[in-house]
Design an enzyme around this catalytic site. Structure first.
Site, PDB file in Angstrom:
ATOM      1  N   LYS A 198     -10.704   5.432  -3.925  1.00 12.52           N
ATOM      2  CA  LYS A 198      -9.765   6.523  -3.653  1.00 12.52           C
ATOM      3  C   LYS A 198      -8.422   6.095  -4.216  1.00 12.52           C
ATOM      4  CE  LYS A 198      -7.625   8.092   0.700  1.00 12.52           C
ATOM      5  NZ  LYS A 198      -7.947   8.771   1.974  1.00 12.52           N
ATOM      6  N   LYS A 248     -10.816  11.682  11.681  1.00  8.77           N
ATOM      7  CA  LYS A 248     -10.046  10.502  12.127  1.00  8.77           C
ATOM      8  C   LYS A 248      -9.756  10.607  13.610  1.00  8.77           C
ATOM      9  CE  LYS A 248      -7.686   9.987   7.709  1.00  8.77           C
ATOM     10  NZ  LYS A 248      -6.459   9.981   6.932  1.00  8.77           N
ATOM     11  N   GLU A 261     -14.257   5.523   4.499  1.00  9.76           N
ATOM     12  CA  GLU A 261     -13.257   4.689   3.804  1.00  9.76           C
ATOM     13  C   GLU A 261     -12.733   3.610   4.750  1.00  9.76           C
ATOM     14  OE1 GLU A 261     -10.075   7.470   2.808  1.00  9.76           O
ATOM     15  OE2 GLU A 261      -9.355   7.402   4.860  1.00  9.76           O
ATOM     16  N   GLU A 280      -8.060  15.114  -2.214  1.00  8.04           N
ATOM     17  CA  GLU A 280      -7.691  15.131  -0.793  1.00  8.04           C
ATOM     18  C   GLU A 280      -6.258  15.628  -0.617  1.00  8.04           C
ATOM     19  OE1 GLU A 280      -8.536  11.401   1.081  1.00  8.04           O
ATOM     20  OE2 GLU A 280      -7.441  11.899   2.911  1.00  8.04           O
ATOM     21  N   LYS A 338      -4.518   6.617  -4.500  1.00 14.86           N
ATOM     22  CA  LYS A 338      -3.411   7.286  -3.822  1.00 14.86           C
ATOM     23  C   LYS A 338      -2.430   7.773  -4.879  1.00 14.86           C
ATOM     24  CE  LYS A 338      -3.259   7.086   0.304  1.00 14.86           C
ATOM     25  NZ  LYS A 338      -3.915   7.990   1.309  1.00 14.86           N
ATOM     26  N   ASP A 371      -7.120  16.917   5.028  1.00 17.89           N
ATOM     27  CA  ASP A 371      -6.825  15.750   5.879  1.00 17.89           C
ATOM     28  C   ASP A 371      -5.690  16.115   6.836  1.00 17.89           C
ATOM     29  OD1 ASP A 371      -6.698  13.275   7.022  1.00 17.89           O
ATOM     30  OD2 ASP A 371      -5.895  12.209   5.299  1.00 17.89           O
ATOM     31  N   ASP A 387      -6.127  11.075  -3.440  1.00 15.51           N
ATOM     32  CA  ASP A 387      -5.446  11.561  -2.233  1.00 15.51           C
ATOM     33  C   ASP A 387      -3.977  11.745  -2.580  1.00 15.51           C
ATOM     34  OD1 ASP A 387      -4.533  12.231   0.253  1.00 15.51           O
ATOM     35  OD2 ASP A 387      -5.283  10.440   1.277  1.00 15.51           O
ATOM     36  N   HIS A 418       0.870  -1.180   0.000  1.00 16.43           N
ATOM     37  CA  HIS A 418       0.000   0.000   0.000  1.00 16.43           C
ATOM     38  C   HIS A 418       0.902   1.223   0.000  1.00 16.43           C
ATOM     39  CE1 HIS A 418      -4.133   1.476   0.656  1.00 16.43           C
ATOM     40  NE2 HIS A 418      -3.582   2.473   1.332  1.00 16.43           N
TER      41      HIS A 418
HETATM   42  C1  MUC Z   1      -4.845   9.071   4.338  1.00 16.94           C
HETATM   43  O1  MUC Z   1      -4.057   9.975   4.142  1.00 16.94           O
HETATM   44  O2  MUC Z   1      -6.021   9.284   4.063  1.00 16.94           O
HETATM   45  C2  MUC Z   1      -6.242   6.306   4.464  1.00 16.94           C
HETATM   46  C3  MUC Z   1      -6.549   5.487   3.470  1.00 16.94           C
HETATM   47  C4  MUC Z   1      -5.396   5.256   2.773  1.00 16.94           C
HETATM   48  O3  MUC Z   1      -5.269   4.596   1.773  1.00 16.94           O
HETATM   49  O4  MUC Z   1      -4.376   5.962   3.334  1.00 16.94           O
HETATM   50  C5  MUC Z   1      -4.837   6.521   4.511  1.00 16.94           C
HETATM   51  C6  MUC Z   1      -4.334   7.807   4.988  1.00 16.94           C
HETATM   52 MG    MG Z   2      -5.542  11.328   3.343  1.00 15.95          MG
END
Ligand code: MUC
Ligand code: MG
Length: 377
Positions: free
Chosen positions: A169, A275, A329, A226, A171, A251, A200, A24
């Site tokens: 989502k 969070k 999420e 994000e 990354k 975030d 994100d 991840h």
């Molecule tokens: C974040 O920055 O949102 C949450 C889901 C993910 O894939 O990473 C995290 C942290």
């Molecule tokens: Mg984030």
């Protein structure tokens, strides 16, 4: 149960290293194993409550690591609560804040465990102690984060087929923006127009890079961006938010309610990711939501790849909020090779469901936890 029965006998912590199904990636780190601190609060009545602090790749996403969380709990936070009535949630939170500044993940894990223990003692779900639930399930987003578009397309298609997730989502920020956009384009064309895509960037872009690539995100019908810019750059984020028709979600820029108020008054984003690791407690997470809502920001249920234990604590709070416009999420339990619970949040029909039962409604997988507990820590 009398007040005396609800007194806290002990607060103990352990570090868990739980492998994930795949790599991840985030802009500044990557993991193939999730690290948690499991907190157990034992009451004088013999009831035990559970809480969890999650991190991502050590002290990178935020400043806390599992090692620092465990140290702070054992040396400072646990002694501040032993002997206290677990049900004095607000007063206990004040005591924790006097014992240590920030250290929000550590504090939140302890508070979650007290809600679990008190709920179990009274035969009430934790949600009843948090104001009562107004919903028990949420639309649930999945994160695509291997960085390999072909793998991500296969993964997303499987989620769609099994009716687990239809909102994704992606990354970004670990590759050159041009490559990130190419990857996004491949994913969008493979999944079709109906699937919702959020990105994100985890603080990786500058304002100039964001200006350059926003039109491509708009063309690819991204529904939410994000934290594209560094957390400290609130003014720059406000300019980006004013510039694009895509809503911007804050975030890493917002931990405290004061941060949220600042973001709200700057117009740094129109959506906020909630969070526990940022708010430092369940009650404070409710206040974070209230402040954001007062500034007209919409709410998104954020995660830090928690197991079923941490996810249940988040979902308990989310379930009591009057509005939760973006769902959540909390896919963490599904990215672990094995979750830490035998019974916890469940996933069906594109939604995650709050567990039922007293406290947080969890049954821990104690054998698995024993196996994954770091020794000598
Ligand atoms: C974040 O920055 O949102 C949450 C889901 C993910 O894939 O990473 C995290 C942290
Ligand atoms: Mg984030």
């Amino acid at each position: 149960a009398s007040w005396r029965d609800l007194a806290i006998r002990s607060v103990t912590s352990s570090i868990i290293d739980a492998p994930t199904l795949r790599r991840h990636k985030l802009s500044n780190t990557e993991i193939s194993c999730q690290n948690f601190v499991l907190v157990r609060v034992m009451l004088e009545n013999g009831v035990e409550g559970y809480g969890e602090a999650s991190t991502l790749g050590g002290p990178r996403w935020a400043e806390e690591s599992v090692e620092s969380i465990k140290s702070v709990i054992d040396a400072y936070l646990a002694p501040a609560l032993v002997g206290r009535p677990a049900s004095c949630f607000e007063d206990n939170a004040i005591r924790l804040s006097k014992a240590a500044s920030r250290n929000n993940a550590a504090k939140a894990a302890i508070e979650a465990a007290t809600f679990d223990a008190v709920g179990k003692s009274l035969g009430l779900p934790a949600t009843a102690l948090l104001g009562g639930s107004v919903r028990t399930s949420f639309s649930v987003i999945w994160a695509l984060a291997s960085g390999d578009a072909d793998q991500e397309i296969v993964e997303a298609k499987a989620k769609l087929e099994r009716a687990e997730h239809r909102r994704f989502k992606i990354k970004m920020g670990f590759a050159d923006p041009r490559m990130d956009i190419e990857r996004l384009r491949k994913i969008r064309s493979a999944l079709g127009a109906d699937v919702e895509i959020i990105v994100d960037v985890n603080q990786a872009w500058s304002e100039a890079t964001a200006i350059r690539w926003l039109p491509a995100l708009e063309e690819l019908d991204v529904s939410l961006i994000e934290q594209p810019l560094p957390a400290a750059q609130m003014e720059q984020l406000a300019r980006i938010a004013a510039r694009t028709p895509i809503p911007v979600m804050v975030d890493e820029a917002v931990f405290t309610t004061a941060d949220i108020a600042r973001a709200g008054s700057f117009g740094a984003g129109s959506v906020i990711s909630l969070k526990l690791v940022k708010s430092g407690g369940l009650l404070e997470l409710k206040r974070a939501a209230a402040v954001a809502s007062a500034f007209g920001m919409e709410l998104y249920g954020g995660c830090l790849l928690e197991s079923g234990i941490g996810a249940a604590a988040h979902l308990a709070v989310f379930s009591t909020l009057p509005k939760m416009e973006w769902g959540t999420e909390h896919f963490g339990p599904k990215i672990l090779v094995n979750d830490l619970v035998l019974s916890g949040p469940t996933y069906r029909n594109f939604e995650v469901h709050l567990p039922e039962g007293p406290g947080l409604g969890l049954i821990l997988d104690e054998d698995r936890i024993k196996h994954l507990t770091r020794t000598g820590a």
